[in-house]
Design a protein around this motif. Structure first.
Motif, PDB file in Angstrom:
ATOM      1  N   PRO A  73       0.842  -1.260  -0.182  1.00 23.89           N
ATOM      2  CA  PRO A  73      -0.310   0.220  -0.151  1.00 23.89           C
ATOM      3  C   PRO A  73       1.045   1.697  -0.308  1.00 23.89           C
ATOM      4  CG  PRO A  73       0.319  -0.913   1.785  1.00 23.89           C
ATOM      5  CD  PRO A  73       0.713  -1.807   1.006  1.00 23.89           C
ATOM      6  N   ALA A  74       0.584   2.175  -0.462  1.00 27.12           N
ATOM      7  CA  ALA A  74       0.958   2.877  -0.380  1.00 27.12           C
ATOM      8  C   ALA A  74       1.730   4.253   0.437  1.00 27.12           C
ATOM      9  CB  ALA A  74       0.777   4.247  -1.324  1.00 27.12           C
ATOM     10  N   PRO A  75       2.323   4.527   0.496  1.00 28.79           N
ATOM     11  CA  PRO A  75       3.233   5.431   2.174  1.00 28.79           C
ATOM     12  C   PRO A  75       1.588   6.292   2.504  1.00 28.79           C
ATOM     13  CG  PRO A  75       4.829   5.356   1.074  1.00 28.79           C
ATOM     14  CD  PRO A  75       3.927   4.477   0.455  1.00 28.79           C
ATOM     15  N   GLY A  76       1.222   6.395   3.721  1.00 26.20           N
ATOM     16  CA  GLY A  76      -0.007   7.494   3.827  1.00 26.20           C
ATOM     17  C   GLY A  76      -1.505   6.690   3.784  1.00 26.20           C
TER      18      GLY A  76
ATOM     19  N   ASP B 223       6.219  22.661  13.248  1.00 28.21           N
ATOM     20  CA  ASP B 223       5.913  21.603  11.866  1.00 28.21           C
ATOM     21  C   ASP B 223       5.335  20.104  11.475  1.00 28.21           C
ATOM     22  OD1 ASP B 223       8.308  20.630  12.945  1.00 28.21           O
ATOM     23  OD2 ASP B 223       9.197  21.564  11.157  1.00 28.21           O
ATOM     24  N   ARG B 224       4.694  20.093  12.895  1.00 32.27           N
ATOM     25  CA  ARG B 224       4.702  18.290  12.885  1.00 32.27           C
ATOM     26  C   ARG B 224       3.348  17.988  13.353  1.00 32.27           C
ATOM     27  NH1 ARG B 224       9.250  15.633  12.435  1.00 32.27           N
ATOM     28  NH2 ARG B 224       8.139  13.137  12.381  1.00 32.27           N
ATOM     29  N   LEU B 225       2.559  17.618  12.962  1.00 31.00           N
ATOM     30  CA  LEU B 225       0.933  16.347  12.970  1.00 31.00           C
ATOM     31  C   LEU B 225       1.895  15.609  14.216  1.00 31.00           C
ATOM     32  CD1 LEU B 225      -1.988  16.924  11.757  1.00 31.00           C
ATOM     33  CD2 LEU B 225      -1.322  13.924  12.777  1.00 31.00           C
TER      34      LEU B 225
ATOM     35  N   THR C 264       4.188  13.487  12.085  1.00 27.83           N
ATOM     36  CA  THR C 264       4.313  13.448  10.701  1.00 27.83           C
ATOM     37  C   THR C 264       4.213  14.432  10.271  1.00 27.83           C
ATOM     38  OG1 THR C 264       3.644  12.575   8.569  1.00 27.83           O
ATOM     39  CG2 THR C 264       1.823  13.201  10.585  1.00 27.83           C
ATOM     40  N   THR C 265       5.661  14.851   9.786  1.00 25.69           N
ATOM     41  CA  THR C 265       5.775  16.609   8.859  1.00 25.69           C
ATOM     42  C   THR C 265       4.813  16.602   7.748  1.00 25.69           C
ATOM     43  OG1 THR C 265       8.010  15.303   7.739  1.00 25.69           O
ATOM     44  CG2 THR C 265       7.888  16.881  10.154  1.00 25.69           C
ATOM     45  N   ASP C 266       4.481  15.498   6.608  1.00 23.12           N
ATOM     46  CA  ASP C 266       3.909  15.492   5.361  1.00 23.12           C
ATOM     47  C   ASP C 266       2.819  14.567   5.165  1.00 23.12           C
ATOM     48  OD1 ASP C 266       4.862  12.390   5.485  1.00 23.12           O
ATOM     49  OD2 ASP C 266       6.364  12.663   4.328  1.00 23.12           O
ATOM     50  N   MET C 267       2.021  13.225   6.484  1.00 23.91           N
ATOM     51  CA  MET C 267       0.667  13.219   6.138  1.00 23.91           C
ATOM     52  C   MET C 267       1.091  11.498   5.016  1.00 23.91           C
ATOM     53  SD  MET C 267      -1.061  14.932   8.204  1.00 23.91           S
ATOM     54  CE  MET C 267      -2.701  13.835   7.523  1.00 23.91           C
ATOM     55  N   ARG C 268       2.199  11.344   4.852  1.00 23.21           N
ATOM     56  CA  ARG C 268       2.776  10.571   4.319  1.00 23.21           C
ATOM     57  C   ARG C 268       3.176   9.331   5.246  1.00 23.21           C
ATOM     58  NH1 ARG C 268      -0.778  12.908   2.102  1.00 23.21           N
ATOM     59  NH2 ARG C 268      -0.296  12.992  -0.630  1.00 23.21           N
TER      60      ARG C 268
ATOM     61  N   GLU D 296      -5.745  21.470  11.661  1.00 23.32           N
ATOM     62  CA  GLU D 296      -5.681  21.258  10.429  1.00 23.32           C
ATOM     63  C   GLU D 296      -3.827  21.752   9.846  1.00 23.32           C
ATOM     64  OE1 GLU D 296      -5.845  26.090   8.283  1.00 23.32           O
ATOM     65  OE2 GLU D 296      -7.121  25.500  10.096  1.00 23.32           O
ATOM     66  N   PHE D 297      -3.940  21.230   9.054  1.00 18.99           N
ATOM     67  CA  PHE D 297      -2.031  20.728   9.165  1.00 18.99           C
ATOM     68  C   PHE D 297      -2.081  21.438   8.278  1.00 18.99           C
ATOM     69  CE2 PHE D 297       1.750  18.076   8.659  1.00 18.99           C
ATOM     70  CZ  PHE D 297       2.607  19.106   9.429  1.00 18.99           C
ATOM     71  N   LYS D 298      -1.131  22.005   8.036  1.00 17.78           N
ATOM     72  CA  LYS D 298      -0.272  23.209   6.571  1.00 17.78           C
ATOM     73  C   LYS D 298      -1.522  23.232   5.624  1.00 17.78           C
ATOM     74  CE  LYS D 298       4.523  20.479   7.633  1.00 17.78           C
ATOM     75  NZ  LYS D 298       5.011  20.160   6.863  1.00 17.78           N
TER      76      LYS D 298
END
Length: 325
Positions: free
Chosen positions: A20-23, A43-45, A70-74, A269-271
């Motif tokens: 499965p794709a990361p995230g 800068d992190r969730l 996470t920093t990228d939701m992935r 809400e993130f980024k």
């Protein structure tokens, strides 16, 4: 003939399943997680969850709370157990839903546990840490909320699923409940109730409230159950212009989680993007399939219309790996 035989052999050989794709959903795949509680810190969730360890024939077996970020939701970094229910010496079991909030340079965890025999029933505990990954320690040495403080309920587990929210004036509120939904102001010390406990139960409220704000509206999102027509929880929500109401019911936000009676919303809400966290029971780890007490956290994009109402969310396998609407 050899080429034909090789072609037939390859056609008959099962292809390896694609990773499965990361995230994609579920976002955590190496252990069973439930009751997601996101919070943005820098800068992190950060994502706090319960840890489902139920064996065959068990309903729930939850002993600790976990943290991810996470920093990228992935890609998600695992920070390990941040606290165990045994760390609350007055609690007997059940590390149920929790939420962490940052205030005053510290991190406060509010969690549902089972009180010992001195005050039977579920209770809300509060812990504190100097870092979002802990370690967290009991901040009060006793329950913040115990079952005797909300005598309306007819069952011992009405004091569960705390959600905490700091308003624009700096006041922090806590809401919680099962069948009845309660709200109260927290004291400035974060370990006391300041004022009365009010009931704000919206239609079909079952459990798992979540408070957030966007623009001039406050949102109370929760696990709902219309017992006349539904067998599994869904997610509904209400809005208000003040945290103590009145609240206007806005209907269902999303349906039931796959294979799961429970569902537990968390919103952040993130980024510049809004996200809805949930859980289902669609994950299999080895020979252990998802179940009532073996759930898996998921996340979806969340959108609002021009009036500030949340648009219905369809739960997917792709989750946030799909383009944002």
């Amino acid at each position: 003939m050899r080429h034909l035989a090789l072609t037939l052999l390859l056609a008959a050989t099962p292809l390896a399943a694609e990773e499965p794709a990361p995230g994609s959903n579920p976002i955590i795949r190496d252990r069973f997680t439930a009751d997601p509680a996101p919070v943005v810190i820098g800068d992190r969730l950060w994502l706090y969850t319960g840890h489902d360890e139920a064996g065959e024939g068990e309903m729930f077996n939850m002993k600790e709370w976990l943290a991810y970020s996470t920093t990228d939701m992935r890609t998600w970094t695992y920070h390990g157990p941040i606290m165990k229910v045994a760390d609350f010496t007055w609690a007997s079991r059940d590390a149920w839903a929790a939420q962490v909030i940052a205030k005053g340079g510290r991190y406060w965890l509010y969690a549902a546990v089972e009180h010992d025999e001195t005050k039977p029933g579920k209770a809300i505990a509060v812990a504190v840490a100097d870092r979002p990954e802990g370690p967290f320690t009991d901040a009060k040495g006793a329950a913040l909320i115990s079952n005797d403080m909300t005598p309306k309920g007819t069952h011992s587990w009405e004091d569960i699923d705390p959600t905490v929210f700091t308003d624009t004036d700096g006041t922090t509120w806590i809401a919680w409940g099962n069948r009845q939904c309660y709200i109260a102001r927290l004291g400035a010390d974060m370990v006391s109730i300041d004022g009365p406990i009010r009931e704000i139960t919206p239609p079909h409220f079952e459990e798992g409230p979540w408070l957030h704000q966007r623009g001039g509206l406050y949102y109370l999102t929760y696990a709902s159950l219309d017992r006349a027509t539904h067998t599994d929880e869904r997610v509904s929500y209400a809005t208000a212009t003040a945290l103590d109401g009145p609240w206007t019911y806005r209907g269902e936000l999303t349906g039931s989680g796959e294979g799961s009676f429970t569902i537990h919303p968390g919103i952040a809400e993130f980024k510049g993007q809004w996200y809805l966290f949930l859980h289902n029971a669609a994950l299999t780890i080895g020979k252990r399939k998802g179940a009532l007490g073996r759930r898996a956290v998921t996340v979806e994009h969340l959108r609002y219309d021009d009036e500030g109402l949340m648009r219905p969310v369809t739960q997917t396998a792709a989750g946030v790996t799909a383009p944002a609407p």
